[in-house]
Design a protein around this motif. Sequence first.
Motif, PDB file in Angstrom:
ATOM      1  N   PRO A  25       1.047  -1.440  -0.141  1.00 13.90           N
ATOM      2  CA  PRO A  25      -0.331   0.079  -0.075  1.00 13.90           C
ATOM      3  C   PRO A  25       1.179   1.185  -0.088  1.00 13.90           C
ATOM      4  O   PRO A  25       2.150   0.795  -0.422  1.00 13.90           O
ATOM      5  N   GLY A  26       0.368   2.426  -0.615  1.00  9.68           N
ATOM      6  CA  GLY A  26       0.868   3.448   0.007  1.00  9.68           C
ATOM      7  C   GLY A  26       1.597   4.162   1.163  1.00  9.68           C
ATOM      8  O   GLY A  26       0.811   4.033   2.167  1.00  9.68           O
ATOM      9  N   VAL A  27       2.310   5.086   1.024  1.00 16.92           N
ATOM     10  CA  VAL A  27       3.533   5.179   2.421  1.00 16.92           C
ATOM     11  C   VAL A  27       2.418   5.774   3.607  1.00 16.92           C
ATOM     12  O   VAL A  27       2.873   5.129   4.693  1.00 16.92           O
ATOM     13  N   ILE A  28       1.521   6.287   3.644  1.00 17.61           N
ATOM     14  CA  ILE A  28       0.866   7.414   4.771  1.00 17.61           C
ATOM     15  C   ILE A  28      -0.545   6.336   4.760  1.00 17.61           C
ATOM     16  O   ILE A  28      -0.250   6.529   6.609  1.00 17.61           O
ATOM     17  N   ARG A  29      -0.754   5.266   3.991  1.00 19.73           N
ATOM     18  CA  ARG A  29      -1.564   4.185   4.458  1.00 19.73           C
ATOM     19  C   ARG A  29      -1.204   2.899   5.344  1.00 19.73           C
ATOM     20  O   ARG A  29      -1.453   2.919   6.798  1.00 19.73           O
ATOM     21  N   ILE A  30       0.508   3.047   4.564  1.00 20.26           N
ATOM     22  CA  ILE A  30       1.328   1.925   6.159  1.00 20.26           C
ATOM     23  C   ILE A  30       1.224   2.600   7.339  1.00 20.26           C
ATOM     24  O   ILE A  30       1.120   1.927   8.654  1.00 20.26           O
ATOM     25  N   LEU A  31       1.603   4.186   7.107  1.00 12.17           N
ATOM     26  CA  LEU A  31       1.773   4.782   8.607  1.00 12.17           C
ATOM     27  C   LEU A  31       0.648   4.819   9.485  1.00 12.17           C
ATOM     28  O   LEU A  31       0.659   5.371  10.874  1.00 12.17           O
TER      29      LEU A  31
ATOM     30  N   GLY B 153      -1.935   2.893   9.185  1.00  6.27           N
ATOM     31  CA  GLY B 153      -1.986   1.500   9.497  1.00  6.27           C
ATOM     32  C   GLY B 153      -1.226   1.334  11.219  1.00  6.27           C
ATOM     33  O   GLY B 153      -1.929   0.795  12.107  1.00  6.27           O
ATOM     34  N   LEU B 154      -0.380   1.703  10.692  1.00  8.08           N
ATOM     35  CA  LEU B 154       0.546   0.674  12.246  1.00  8.08           C
ATOM     36  C   LEU B 154       0.397   2.226  13.189  1.00  8.08           C
ATOM     37  O   LEU B 154       0.726   1.736  14.866  1.00  8.08           O
ATOM     38  N   GLY B 155       0.406   3.407  12.759  1.00  6.36           N
ATOM     39  CA  GLY B 155      -0.955   4.098  14.172  1.00  6.36           C
ATOM     40  C   GLY B 155      -1.190   3.204  14.696  1.00  6.36           C
ATOM     41  O   GLY B 155      -1.395   3.472  15.843  1.00  6.36           O
ATOM     42  N   ALA B 156      -2.527   3.543  14.055  1.00  7.53           N
ATOM     43  CA  ALA B 156      -3.880   2.335  14.995  1.00  7.53           C
ATOM     44  C   ALA B 156      -3.001   1.293  15.492  1.00  7.53           C
ATOM     45  O   ALA B 156      -3.311   1.328  16.685  1.00  7.53           O
TER      46      ALA B 156
ATOM     47  N   ALA C 190      -6.923  -0.590  12.131  1.00  9.38           N
ATOM     48  CA  ALA C 190      -5.502  -0.812  11.378  1.00  9.38           C
ATOM     49  C   ALA C 190      -5.036  -2.680  10.177  1.00  9.38           C
ATOM     50  O   ALA C 190      -4.298  -2.364   9.174  1.00  9.38           O
ATOM     51  N   VAL C 191      -6.097  -3.530  10.503  1.00  8.31           N
ATOM     52  CA  VAL C 191      -6.403  -3.901   9.976  1.00  8.31           C
ATOM     53  C   VAL C 191      -6.953  -4.040   8.360  1.00  8.31           C
ATOM     54  O   VAL C 191      -6.159  -4.208   7.512  1.00  8.31           O
ATOM     55  N   ALA C 192      -7.487  -2.656   8.129  1.00  6.28           N
ATOM     56  CA  ALA C 192      -8.338  -2.101   7.317  1.00  6.28           C
ATOM     57  C   ALA C 192      -7.430  -1.826   6.276  1.00  6.28           C
ATOM     58  O   ALA C 192      -7.342  -1.817   5.439  1.00  6.28           O
ATOM     59  N   LEU C 193      -6.312  -0.427   7.209  1.00  9.42           N
ATOM     60  CA  LEU C 193      -5.435   0.512   6.540  1.00  9.42           C
ATOM     61  C   LEU C 193      -4.589  -0.733   5.715  1.00  9.42           C
ATOM     62  O   LEU C 193      -3.590  -0.568   5.417  1.00  9.42           O
ATOM     63  N   LEU C 194      -4.046  -1.631   6.992  1.00  8.68           N
ATOM     64  CA  LEU C 194      -2.881  -3.122   6.411  1.00  8.68           C
ATOM     65  C   LEU C 194      -3.149  -3.697   5.873  1.00  8.68           C
ATOM     66  O   LEU C 194      -2.305  -4.644   5.858  1.00  8.68           O
ATOM     67  N   GLY C 195      -4.544  -3.790   4.828  1.00 11.51           N
ATOM     68  CA  GLY C 195      -5.155  -5.178   4.579  1.00 11.51           C
ATOM     69  C   GLY C 195      -4.245  -6.079   4.269  1.00 11.51           C
ATOM     70  O   GLY C 195      -3.946  -7.034   4.620  1.00 11.51           O
TER      71      GLY C 195
ATOM     72  N   ALA D   7      -2.978 -10.105  -2.825  1.00  7.67           N
ATOM     73  CA  ALA D   7      -3.441  -9.458  -1.447  1.00  7.67           C
ATOM     74  C   ALA D   7      -4.751  -9.132  -2.033  1.00  7.67           C
ATOM     75  O   ALA D   7      -5.446  -8.467  -0.215  1.00  7.67           O
ATOM     76  N   ARG D   8      -4.558  -7.514  -2.489  1.00  7.44           N
ATOM     77  CA  ARG D   8      -5.638  -6.385  -2.117  1.00  7.44           C
ATOM     78  C   ARG D   8      -7.255  -7.452  -2.293  1.00  7.44           C
ATOM     79  O   ARG D   8      -7.448  -7.153  -1.112  1.00  7.44           O
ATOM     80  N   ARG D   9      -6.773  -8.368  -2.929  1.00  9.12           N
ATOM     81  CA  ARG D   9      -8.137  -8.683  -3.526  1.00  9.12           C
ATOM     82  C   ARG D   9      -8.651  -9.220  -2.207  1.00  9.12           C
ATOM     83  O   ARG D   9      -9.620  -9.929  -2.302  1.00  9.12           O
ATOM     84  N   LEU D  10      -7.871 -10.132  -1.599  1.00  2.98           N
ATOM     85  CA  LEU D  10      -7.477 -11.036  -0.804  1.00  2.98           C
ATOM     86  C   LEU D  10      -8.569 -10.616   0.571  1.00  2.98           C
ATOM     87  O   LEU D  10      -9.101 -10.893   1.661  1.00  2.98           O
ATOM     88  N   ALA D  11      -7.978  -8.940   0.880  1.00  2.00           N
ATOM     89  CA  ALA D  11      -7.720  -8.608   2.083  1.00  2.00           C
ATOM     90  C   ALA D  11      -9.205  -7.190   2.240  1.00  2.00           C
ATOM     91  O   ALA D  11     -10.177  -7.454   3.274  1.00  2.00           O
ATOM     92  N   SER D  12      -9.639  -7.519   0.266  1.00  2.00           N
ATOM     93  CA  SER D  12     -11.543  -6.885   0.652  1.00  2.00           C
ATOM     94  C   SER D  12     -12.833  -7.990   1.022  1.00  2.00           C
ATOM     95  O   SER D  12     -13.535  -7.297   1.946  1.00  2.00           O
ATOM     96  N   ALA D  13     -11.949  -9.578   1.270  1.00  2.00           N
ATOM     97  CA  ALA D  13     -13.050  -9.958   1.602  1.00  2.00           C
ATOM     98  C   ALA D  13     -12.659 -10.399   3.345  1.00  2.00           C
ATOM     99  O   ALA D  13     -14.227 -10.706   3.665  1.00  2.00           O
ATOM    100  N   ILE D  14     -11.614 -10.509   3.163  1.00  5.12           N
ATOM    101  CA  ILE D  14     -11.180 -10.617   5.026  1.00  5.12           C
ATOM    102  C   ILE D  14     -11.382 -10.004   5.362  1.00  5.12           C
ATOM    103  O   ILE D  14     -11.951 -10.215   6.914  1.00  5.12           O
ATOM    104  N   THR D  15     -11.250  -8.476   5.309  1.00  7.39           N
ATOM    105  CA  THR D  15     -11.794  -7.574   6.627  1.00  7.39           C
ATOM    106  C   THR D  15     -13.391  -7.698   7.029  1.00  7.39           C
ATOM    107  O   THR D  15     -13.699  -7.425   8.515  1.00  7.39           O
TER     108      THR D  15
END
Length: 825
Positions: free
Chosen positions: A404-410, A412-415, A448-453, A486-494
């Motif tokens: 994912p993008g850097v902002i999204r990772i940051l 997600g890590l913050g959450a 965090a799960v959604a952002l780092l999905g 992984a992105r498709r998988l994350a959309s289904a897992i969340t």
Amino acid sequence: MRSFVPNGLARAAVRFKPASFAGTFVALMMSALIVSACGILLETGVRASVPPERYAKAPVVAAADQYARFVTGSGDSRSESADPLPDTARVDAALADKVARVHGVEAAVPDFTFPVLQGDGVLTGHGWGSHAFTGAVLTSGVAPRTGEVVLAASGERADVGDTVTLETAIGRADFRVSGLAKAGSGDAAEGAVAWFADARSPALAGHPGKADAIAVLAKDGTDADVLASGVKKALAGSGAEVRTGDGRGAVEDRGLWYAKEMLTGLGGSFGGIAATVAVFTASGTVALSVAQRAREFALLRAVGATPRQIRRAVAAEAVLVAPLAGLLGCLPGIGLAHWWFGQLKDRGAIPDAVELQVSWIPLVVAVGTGLLTALGAGWAAGRRPSKIKPGQALAEASVERLRPGVIRILLGLGALVGGGFLTVVAARSAGDDAANAALGVVMLFMLAVALLGPLVARLCAALFGLALSAGDASASLAAANSRTNARRLASAITPIVLAMAFASTLVFMHTSESHVAAEQLRAGVTADHVVTDPAGLPIDAAARATRAPGVDAAVGLLETQVLVPVGSGGDRWLQGSSTQGISGSGEQLARVQDLDVRGGSLDRIGKGRIAIDKTLATSAKVGVGDKLPLYLPDGTRTSPEVVAVYGRGLGLAAVTMDRASLAPHVTSPFDSTLLIRGGNAKALASLGEVTDASGYAVEQNTDRELNAWANYTMAAVLGGFAAVAAANTLVMTVLDRRRELGTLRLIGSTRRQVMRMLRWEGLLVALAGIALGTAIAAATLIPMMRGLTGEGPYVPPLVYAAFAGGAVALGLLAVTLPARAALRR
């Protein structure tokens, strides 16, 4: 606004990609359903009122404030909270004389309402003066004087001149029947009624010098508002509130205060969480729908479409889909609100006279929320495909980005770090402090799960893929697909993580509290016999039981609630704490009830001295020897000394005090429970229903189970929504893979092999969602239950198995059914 007008690209996308937009439509519709239902309940709580019945003929009523006002902070940080009192706050009966002198007042009548026992029945006692505004009239005899009573003619238990034995707050006494009366319209809902002399009624009620309210009757031609203004001036500084209109109904029906608080809490607090989850899930679905069309956007860029045209197309698609989805979602939302409200009313949580309020406000909010969600999520998801160069867009559409993008990772890590920090805070807290911190845990970990999905999904695919790689070709292909997409998988897992985490947290929070409470109750009641009566036990029940053959000790319990300030610093609030007033000494109590004393001694319980549960002591930051400020049931403030701290407050009572200090502050002076050591059941049968300790524990647990309905309903609403969202997302991902599935068939894969691969993928998604959801629920429940009960969470194996089995079945069905349809083509 022109950028939101549907253009040809948007209309064509909706027409030729119906599968993606059908999924978006369902997600936004479900979001509107949740938001509108909770909004309707919130609005009902804010606007709820009860038309007056008893005070219908009194245009103005003066009564005490029925809220405990608690102030924290000072200066700019000063805040005041208001909590409904557990019992009725009363006014000085002498204020009626002041009110009577106000211009335009015909009469000011102090009103008294209190329970009276007669044999096996219960009467509602009033002062005879109330007939002036209720419409009660004598059919025979005369008005009562001291030592006399007027009985309702419809339920005659005696004739004029007879003597009846009645029990009131001052004990059992004989009263001469001075007359019979026909109950008025203001008495109609009260059943059997008895009227006493006004001068004697406050003492009989157990509240000398106090009245429940003062009913003000107006002279002919006097305006109600003008009269109310004059009464308000006369009572300035007394603490009494002046009410007119439907405000009079709130004085006579205390259930309204709790109904308003419950509905606003349900629609506001739970509604806020539910709406957040709904918006959060709908955003993910919209983003998935946009991401699935990355190839189309890349081709459009390649043939000359500008970034602005792409962004406008995405926004226009939202305008095409979101409003209609919102409007259709509001219809079942209204139905859900009606059902929920009706269930609460059937369970007695809401007065019958309160009506559900359905206006345009929550519906517009629901539709607007869905539209803004679709616009925001679409803008965020379409921002990159519209900005990058056409060639790069085509490349990214063919091969998924690794991270994912850097902002999204940051973020997600913050959450993730925030959730971990709150987990530590919750583990070190107690009582409601732990519960409040734990709520933040589940929300932050879900964020965090959604952002780092994609990263979480890739990790899950790697772990679970090890097992799949050892299987047949279909299993190995499923593992490879999961790692690559992984992105498709994350959309289904969340969504599955959402369903598992919230349902487990809400349900197992209740099962954990109930389990500990039941254990404490079983261990804490050491009496041989327990006597109960729904109407209340006789005032002298404990003394009569003591005189029975073989009885060693008998202690009556007057059960109610007090409000205790808890928390620390500026973050303090009032907590309702179950309270028992004991008729005997602490030494006698110890012979029929084992409170598990951790410090101090029960022997010192008496006037100005109480014992409290250890969890309450921790939350209130007090110990043995400290003063504990609290509000008694009628709002009276006091600060008794804590003389003992015990460990079984969840199953028994959080506060234990002497009955004499508690009785003047409750409406019913009659004990609800009598604990007896020794004796035999037959000799005690005349006092009430007799059972043993185990039977009493079963009855109490049954009552507690009835209160679980609210938790289970909230779990069903959130879990059900998340389950639908999960199925919706899985269906979208499968239908979007028709080209991929067709390619597999063309290179020689059999239909059975393709279906087996998809089932393995569905199983991987379900197991990953279960594992993550369980981890989040555990991180929430363990510190929360440690703080609330001192023990770990109790998870019934069958209930957890049902949740996990449901998630697996959902994952497999949501993959198998659309896959069969896709492979037929």
